[in-house]
Design an enzyme around this catalytic site. Structure first.
Site, PDB file in Angstrom:
ATOM      1  N   ASP A 194      -9.473  14.248   7.945  1.00 30.24           N
ATOM      2  CA  ASP A 194      -8.771  13.288   7.095  1.00 30.24           C
ATOM      3  C   ASP A 194      -8.701  13.765   5.648  1.00 30.24           C
ATOM      4  O   ASP A 194      -8.967  13.018   4.712  1.00 30.24           O
ATOM      5  CB  ASP A 194      -9.468  11.924   7.189  1.00 30.24           C
ATOM      6  CG  ASP A 194      -8.716  10.803   6.470  1.00 30.24           C
ATOM      7  OD1 ASP A 194      -7.482  10.908   6.345  1.00 30.24           O
ATOM      8  OD2 ASP A 194      -9.377   9.851   6.039  1.00 30.24           O
ATOM      9  N   GLU A 225      -5.757   6.925  -2.117  1.00 30.70           N
ATOM     10  CA  GLU A 225      -5.766   5.880  -1.105  1.00 30.70           C
ATOM     11  C   GLU A 225      -6.272   4.550  -1.673  1.00 30.70           C
ATOM     12  O   GLU A 225      -5.750   3.480  -1.353  1.00 30.70           O
ATOM     13  CB  GLU A 225      -6.621   6.297   0.091  1.00 30.70           C
ATOM     14  CG  GLU A 225      -5.934   7.239   1.045  1.00 30.70           C
ATOM     15  CD  GLU A 225      -4.718   6.606   1.698  1.00 30.70           C
ATOM     16  OE1 GLU A 225      -4.745   5.378   1.974  1.00 30.70           O
ATOM     17  OE2 GLU A 225      -3.736   7.321   1.931  1.00 30.70           O
ATOM     18  N   HIS A 256       0.834  -1.210   0.000  1.00 34.86           N
ATOM     19  CA  HIS A 256       0.000   0.000   0.000  1.00 34.86           C
ATOM     20  C   HIS A 256       0.862   1.252   0.000  1.00 34.86           C
ATOM     21  O   HIS A 256       0.665   2.168  -0.815  1.00 34.86           O
ATOM     22  CB  HIS A 256      -0.921  -0.020   1.222  1.00 34.86           C
ATOM     23  CG  HIS A 256      -1.676   1.255   1.453  1.00 34.86           C
ATOM     24  ND1 HIS A 256      -3.016   1.384   1.187  1.00 34.86           N
ATOM     25  CD2 HIS A 256      -1.270   2.465   1.932  1.00 34.86           C
ATOM     26  CE1 HIS A 256      -3.411   2.611   1.472  1.00 34.86           C
ATOM     27  NE2 HIS A 256      -2.371   3.292   1.941  1.00 34.86           N
ATOM     28  N   GLU A 257       1.811   1.315   0.929  1.00 33.65           N
ATOM     29  CA  GLU A 257       2.601   2.539   1.055  1.00 33.65           C
ATOM     30  C   GLU A 257       3.520   2.749  -0.143  1.00 33.65           C
ATOM     31  O   GLU A 257       3.685   3.876  -0.623  1.00 33.65           O
ATOM     32  CB  GLU A 257       3.394   2.515   2.360  1.00 33.65           C
ATOM     33  CG  GLU A 257       2.523   2.570   3.612  1.00 33.65           C
ATOM     34  CD  GLU A 257       1.636   3.808   3.668  1.00 33.65           C
ATOM     35  OE1 GLU A 257       2.007   4.847   3.098  1.00 33.65           O
ATOM     36  OE2 GLU A 257       0.557   3.730   4.278  1.00 33.65           O
ATOM     37  N   HIS A 292       1.767   4.294  -3.036  1.00 35.50           N
ATOM     38  CA  HIS A 292       1.674   5.754  -3.017  1.00 35.50           C
ATOM     39  C   HIS A 292       2.823   6.362  -3.827  1.00 35.50           C
ATOM     40  O   HIS A 292       2.660   7.400  -4.468  1.00 35.50           O
ATOM     41  CB  HIS A 292       1.729   6.277  -1.582  1.00 35.50           C
ATOM     42  CG  HIS A 292       0.416   6.236  -0.857  1.00 35.50           C
ATOM     43  ND1 HIS A 292      -0.713   6.862  -1.340  1.00 35.50           N
ATOM     44  CD2 HIS A 292       0.052   5.662   0.318  1.00 35.50           C
ATOM     45  CE1 HIS A 292      -1.723   6.672  -0.496  1.00 35.50           C
ATOM     46  NE2 HIS A 292      -1.280   5.943   0.516  1.00 35.50           N
ATOM     47  N   TYR A 319      -4.053  15.005  -2.792  1.00 43.13           N
ATOM     48  CA  TYR A 319      -4.402  14.281  -1.570  1.00 43.13           C
ATOM     49  C   TYR A 319      -5.494  15.003  -0.783  1.00 43.13           C
ATOM     50  O   TYR A 319      -5.296  15.437   0.357  1.00 43.13           O
ATOM     51  CB  TYR A 319      -3.156  14.069  -0.717  1.00 43.13           C
ATOM     52  CG  TYR A 319      -3.260  12.885   0.214  1.00 43.13           C
ATOM     53  CD1 TYR A 319      -3.387  11.592  -0.291  1.00 43.13           C
ATOM     54  CD2 TYR A 319      -3.243  13.058   1.584  1.00 43.13           C
ATOM     55  CE1 TYR A 319      -3.493  10.503   0.553  1.00 43.13           C
ATOM     56  CE2 TYR A 319      -3.346  11.975   2.443  1.00 43.13           C
ATOM     57  CZ  TYR A 319      -3.472  10.704   1.923  1.00 43.13           C
ATOM     58  OH  TYR A 319      -3.570   9.627   2.776  1.00 43.13           O
TER      59      TYR A 319
END
Length: 358
Positions: free
Chosen positions: A271, A198, A174-175, A178, A189
């Site tokens: 968020d 995301e 996942h990271e 990015h 973002y």
């Protein structure tokens, strides 16, 4: 200016701030303390990235990187400090050591590299052989993992709610995804483009796990971060692509707020406009596409999503509808207008309530 030396202000975490905020206000003293510490560290890192520019030796090293078709991994140990990258503890080709966290980080970097190279013919995060750096044992009681525009960083968890963040290979995928988004569509973002950012990381993080395990779409659990939550938490993972909103339901953590359909879209200022919350909608569309097509999700559904991410038509400020239209077009272009792939994409977006324009 090359792609490797352009300014980078990316800072993306796997645990969303709204969840840490709830923990910080909880009656669980230990968990609240760790959450406040994690939030403070994340805010400091976020501020630092807003001011950062990739220059000097780090940029020169990136410019010198050459596509090799082989990973170049380096794992560092922050030794519970916050200075990055920390002490170098394992480099490419070295045998596993005694630290299981280091070994998992190294393996996860490799699993992510392998998916992108073998499934999508992409050589590392930037497509040009970028070295993959990671730091483990970051800070104390740090309950998160992040991509800061240059490298991966893992906390050991708080020992109360979260376990070691190298335990879930999809979190590593996942990271790093990015980073792929950063070097391609560079989705903004905030709000819907941020939720797409995301979601792309959840999609490719899940595919990293599925590819490593050799799973079909039917066999996959479609959970993000399974294994991160401690035994005392009522929940399976951070998110569920199969059933957004069901990953956890806990007295301390609260209930998973992700919607699966546009009718339940969450309008919030928190968020960054709900980027970790509303990502449930495009996540579910991918799950529906992949399971409708069957087989290995990276082969057709993943290829369509990858085509859109890297094809040059996806704008930084794209909303869900724009992304949906591009996936429908990509499915038609790659597999034909009357193929099962185009039908699956159209049906998936219709199910979640996002128009595709056809």
């Amino acid at each position: 200016m090359t792609a490797f030396s352009r300014p980078s202000r990316v800072f993306c975490t796997i645990v969303p701030p709204h969840l840490l905020d709830r923990l910080a206000r909880s009656g669980d003293t230990a968990a609240a303390r760790a959450a406040r510490r994690t939030l403070a560290a994340d805010e400091a890192n976020r501020a630092a990235r807003r001011l950062a520019t990739v220059t000097g030796a780090r940029a020169a090293a990136r410019d010198a990187a050459a596509a090799t078709g082989k990973p170049r991994r380096t794992v560092h140990d922050a030794e519970h400090g916050t200075r990055l990258p920390g002490r170098k503890v394992r480099t490419e080709g070295q045998e596993p050591g005694a630290d299981a966290t280091v070994n998992r980080a190294y393996a996860g970097l490799g699993a992510t590299f392998t998916l992108f190279l073998e499934a999508f013919r992409r050589d590392s995060v930037d497509g040009a052989g970028l070295p993959l750096d990671a730091t483990v044992h970051y800070d104390r009681e740090y309950a998160n993992a992040f991509w800061n525009g240059e490298q991966m960083v893992f906390g050991d968890g708080d020992g109360e709610v979260f376990e070691d963040f190298t335990l879930a290979v999809d979190v590593i995928g996942h990271e790093l995804a990015h980073g792929v988004t950063q070097y391609t569509a560079n989705l903004a973002y905030f709000s819907q483009p941020g939720a797409l950012n995301e979601s792309m990381s959840d999609v490719f993080g899940s595919l990293v796990k599925q590819y490593a395990l050799g799973q079909t779409a039917e066999q996959a659990d479609w959970l993000i971060g399974a294994g991160l939550l401690s035994d005392r938490v009522q929940g399976e993972a951070l998110r569920s692509m199969k059933a957004p909103g069901t990953a956890y339901d806990d007295d301390v953590l609260g209930k998973d707020p992700q919607p699966a359909r546009m009718a339940d879209y969450v309008d919030t200022a928190a968020d960054n406009g709900g980027v970790h919350i509303n990502s449930g909608i495009p996540n579910h569309a991918f799950y529906l596409t992949a399971t409708a097509l069957g087989g290995h999700a990276w082969e057709r559904a993943g290829q369509i999503w990858y085509d859109v991410l890297t094809g040059g038509k996806l704008k930084e400020t794209a909303d869900f509808a724009a992304f949906a239209r591009l996936t429908a077009a990509a499915a038609r272009e790659r597999y034909g207008a009357s193929g099962a792939e185009a039908e699956a994409v159209l049906k998936a977006w219709s199910t979640v309530g996002v128009p595709t324009g056809g």
